[in-house]
Design an enzyme around this catalytic site. Structure first.
Site, short mmCIF file in Angstrom:
data_model
loop_
_atom_site.label_atom_id
_atom_site.label_comp_id
_atom_site.label_asym_id
_atom_site.label_seq_id
_atom_site.Cartn_x
_atom_site.Cartn_y
_atom_site.Cartn_z
N GLY A 151 34.66 20.28 74.99
CA GLY A 151 35.92 20.73 75.59
C GLY A 151 37.07 20.49 74.63
O GLY A 151 36.88 20.20 73.45
N ALA A 181 41.36 15.00 72.80
CA ALA A 181 41.11 13.86 71.92
C ALA A 181 39.65 13.40 72.00
O ALA A 181 39.08 12.99 70.98
CB ALA A 181 42.04 12.72 72.30
N GLU A 184 32.28 27.16 75.00
CA GLU A 184 33.33 28.14 75.29
C GLU A 184 34.40 28.12 74.20
O GLU A 184 35.04 29.11 73.93
CB GLU A 184 33.95 27.88 76.66
CG GLU A 184 34.79 26.63 76.75
CD GLU A 184 35.06 26.24 78.17
OE1 GLU A 184 34.10 26.15 78.94
OE2 GLU A 184 36.23 26.04 78.52
N1 COA Z 1 46.15 9.94 88.38
C1 COA Z 1 47.41 10.32 88.07
N2 COA Z 1 47.73 11.06 86.98
C2 COA Z 1 46.72 11.44 86.17
C3 COA Z 1 45.38 11.09 86.43
C4 COA Z 1 45.12 10.30 87.59
N3 COA Z 1 43.87 9.94 87.90
N4 COA Z 1 44.59 11.58 85.45
C5 COA Z 1 45.41 12.24 84.61
N5 COA Z 1 46.69 12.15 85.04
C6 COA Z 1 47.87 12.73 84.40
C7 COA Z 1 48.08 12.18 83.00
O1 COA Z 1 48.84 11.00 83.02
C8 COA Z 1 48.80 13.32 82.32
O2 COA Z 1 50.15 13.32 82.73
P1 COA Z 1 51.32 13.65 81.67
O3 COA Z 1 51.04 15.05 81.21
O4 COA Z 1 52.54 13.51 82.49
O5 COA Z 1 51.16 12.62 80.58
C9 COA Z 1 48.15 14.55 82.95
O6 COA Z 1 47.63 14.13 84.20
C10 COA Z 1 47.00 15.12 82.11
O7 COA Z 1 46.05 14.09 81.92
P2 COA Z 1 45.39 13.75 80.50
O8 COA Z 1 44.43 12.66 80.75
O9 COA Z 1 46.44 13.56 79.46
O10 COA Z 1 44.72 15.15 80.22
P3 COA Z 1 43.72 15.61 79.10
O11 COA Z 1 44.49 16.47 78.18
O12 COA Z 1 42.89 14.52 78.52
O13 COA Z 1 42.80 16.55 80.00
C11 COA Z 1 41.68 17.13 82.03
C12 COA Z 1 42.01 16.03 81.03
C13 COA Z 1 40.67 16.59 83.01
C14 COA Z 1 42.96 17.55 82.78
C15 COA Z 1 41.11 18.35 81.23
O14 COA Z 1 40.00 17.94 80.51
C16 COA Z 1 40.73 19.50 82.14
O15 COA Z 1 41.57 20.31 82.48
N6 COA Z 1 39.44 19.60 82.52
C17 COA Z 1 38.95 20.64 83.41
C18 COA Z 1 38.57 21.88 82.67
C19 COA Z 1 37.42 21.69 81.70
O16 COA Z 1 36.74 20.70 81.68
N7 COA Z 1 37.23 22.71 80.88
C20 COA Z 1 36.15 22.72 79.91
C21 COA Z 1 36.59 22.40 78.53
S1 COA Z 1 37.84 23.49 77.84
#
Ligand code: COA
Length: 432
Positions: free
Chosen positions: A215, A218, A238
């Site tokens: 995905g 980081a 993907e």
């Molecule tokens: N409770 C409250 N806030 C949360 C949270 C939780 N459990 N988990 C994440 N957040 C917040 C973070 O603090 C961050 O907020 P900010 O933007 O204000 O800093 C925001 O949500 C995004 O979280 P972060 O952990 O920084 O996101 P990421 O870039 O590591 O992405 C997913 C994590 C899960 C959102 C992302 O992997 C995703 O969209 N996955 C679903 C789609 C997927 O898997 N696609 C296949 C690969 S492309």
């Protein structure tokens, strides 16, 4: 002069003229992610006052996304397959819509529930056969071109050529606009200590000869740091980013042992820097293809030893993952997560991994007794396989609810383990 050359000349126009063919009430699909034709989108925005209720369908929007701003609420309505930083507010404030859909099924919606009036895309100049490559975004962009009544394309020599499945014909385009411009780029993410640790655990689940789906973000990049000693890894994903390039150049990714499409990187879209785009350009080892192929779980499963690595927002003690919502707030979308979780599950020797830091900034645990009310389940407890945090690996598939809760608590942040253990003892009527 062959026919396509005459066709090209006859359909060549300016961006200003081309966007006049978008009509009020149209459904417009914009090419995905870094494939966005920013020059055409800018021209559309300059003409915004002449539209009413143009529905803009987009997934990961990497451009300015100005059509989501409140001042354009009467001109455009965003319909998102994935919510990102630039579109989150519009969806939250009710100025846009979200359509839940597995990534591999998006192309099907273009010929069923969401017929396409206009597709706005970017591609390479034509080759000697009049074919243009959709470059860094083939995924839903190629099916949108096939389905659209009208196609507007920016011909950009900076777009890389990404293989025989990535093309459209010059005759597919109704309005051809030439513009040589840099593509949207995504800088490599910052990888901290926590991500490194997670990367190391994930890499320990990967063996020589495996095929990977990675995905965005980081964690996938951190995983790649620990793969330097592996041999003959493959990619069926993907997307991928810059992290793969170095390992491909070192000979770690050879795709040699893939059971489907051996020797080929199979991918739907790319997000990275110019280094990545130069790596894939005219690279015979790279096959970019539409997402109804790449992400179809039945196609994915034909890759033996398919390892998928994605992330989640929260996982509850049953092993249900919310990956796209924080409570009722939509922050992203399912993307290809479930396509690959299911494809990996059906792959001989396959594994799917959901990997994430154990807390949000040290304050909130991501492993929770219950998902926040209002959050949709992205990956169900029946589908989930491995969960990884900086504290280790929990193997959930085929294990009882009690055993999976124990495993999840053991990889939660130590500050939150006591309250999770209390919940465990209440729920399962036994000592942790
Ligand atoms: N409770 C409250 N806030 C949360 C949270 C939780 N459990 N988990 C994440 N957040 C917040 C973070 O603090 C961050 O907020 P900010 O933007 O204000 O800093 C925001 O949500 C995004 O979280 P972060 O952990 O920084 O996101 P990421 O870039 O590591 O992405 C997913 C994590 C899960 C959102 C992302 O992997 C995703 O969209 N996955 C679903 C789609 C997927 O898997 N696609 C296949 C690969 S492309």
């Amino acid at each position: 002069m062959s026919d396509w050359k005459q066709y090209y000349k006859d359909h060549l126009t300016t961006a200003e003229e081309a966007v006049k063919h978008i009509k009020s009430g149209d459904r417009l699909v914009i090419a995905h992610a870094c494939g966005e034709p920013s020059y055409l989108v800018d021209a559309m925005m300059a003409n915004a006052a002449s539209y009413r209720d143009v529905e803009i369908v987009h997934m990961v929007a990497m451009g300015k996304c100005e059509y989501c701003k409140p001042e354009y609420a009467e001109n455009f309505r965003h319909n998102a397959y994935f919510v990102g930083g630039t579109s989150r507010k519009a969806i939250e404030e009710g100025r846009g819509d979200f359509t839940p859909c597995f990534f591999f099924e998006i192309p099907r919606t273009f010929t069923t529930t969401m017929p396409v009036d206009v597709a706005m895309v970017m591609c390479t100049p034509p080759d000697e056969n009049g074919k243009c490559s959709l470059g860094v975004s083939v995924d839903y962009t190629q099916p949108a071109v096939k389905a659209a009544k009208t196609v507007i394309a920016q011909i950009n020599p900076q777009m890389p050529w990404t293989g025989p499945y990535s093309t459209i014909d010059v005759e597919d385009i109704d309005f051809i606009v030439e513009k040589d411009a840099p593509l949207i780029e995504l800088a490599p993410p910052h990888i901290g200590e926590v991500e490194q640790k997670i990367g190391e655990y994930c890499a320990s689940l990967i063996n020589d000869g495996d095929t990977l789906q990675l995905g965005i973000g980081a964690i996938p990049d951190a995983v790649l740091r620990f793969l330097g000693d592996k041999k003959d890894l493959g990619i069926h994903s993907e997307m991928f980013s810059d992290g793969v390039v170095e390992l491909a150049e070192k000979g770690v990714f050879t795709n040699a042992r893939k059971t489907l499409n051996p020797g080929k990187f199979v991918v739907g879209f790319l997000m990275g820097t110019r280094k990545l785009y130069d790596f894939v350009d005219h690279n015979p080892a790279v096959d970019m293809r539409s997402i109804d192929y790449v992400n179809d779980p039945f196609i994915i499963a034909q890759n033996d030893n398919l390892i998928s690595i994605n992330s989640a927002v929260q996982v509850d003690l049953y092993g249900q993952a919310a990956s796209e919502m924080i409570g009722p707030k939509q922050i992203s979308g399912v993307g290809g997560q479930v396509d690959f979780v299911r494809g990996a599950s059906a792959s001989k020797g396959g594994k799917s991994i959901l990997a994430f830091p154990s807390t949000v900034k040290g304050k909130v645990s991501k492993i929770v007794p219950y998902l926040d009310p209002g959050a949709a389940v992205t990956t169900s407890r029946n589908d989930i396989d491995y969960v990884v945090t900086e504290y280790g690996i929990a193997a959930l598939k085929g294990h009882t609810l009690r055993d999976r809760a124990r495993a999840l608590i053991s990889i939660a942040h130590p500050d939150f383990r006591d309250e999770l253990k209390d919940e465990f003892e209440k729920r399962f009527h036994c000592k942790y």
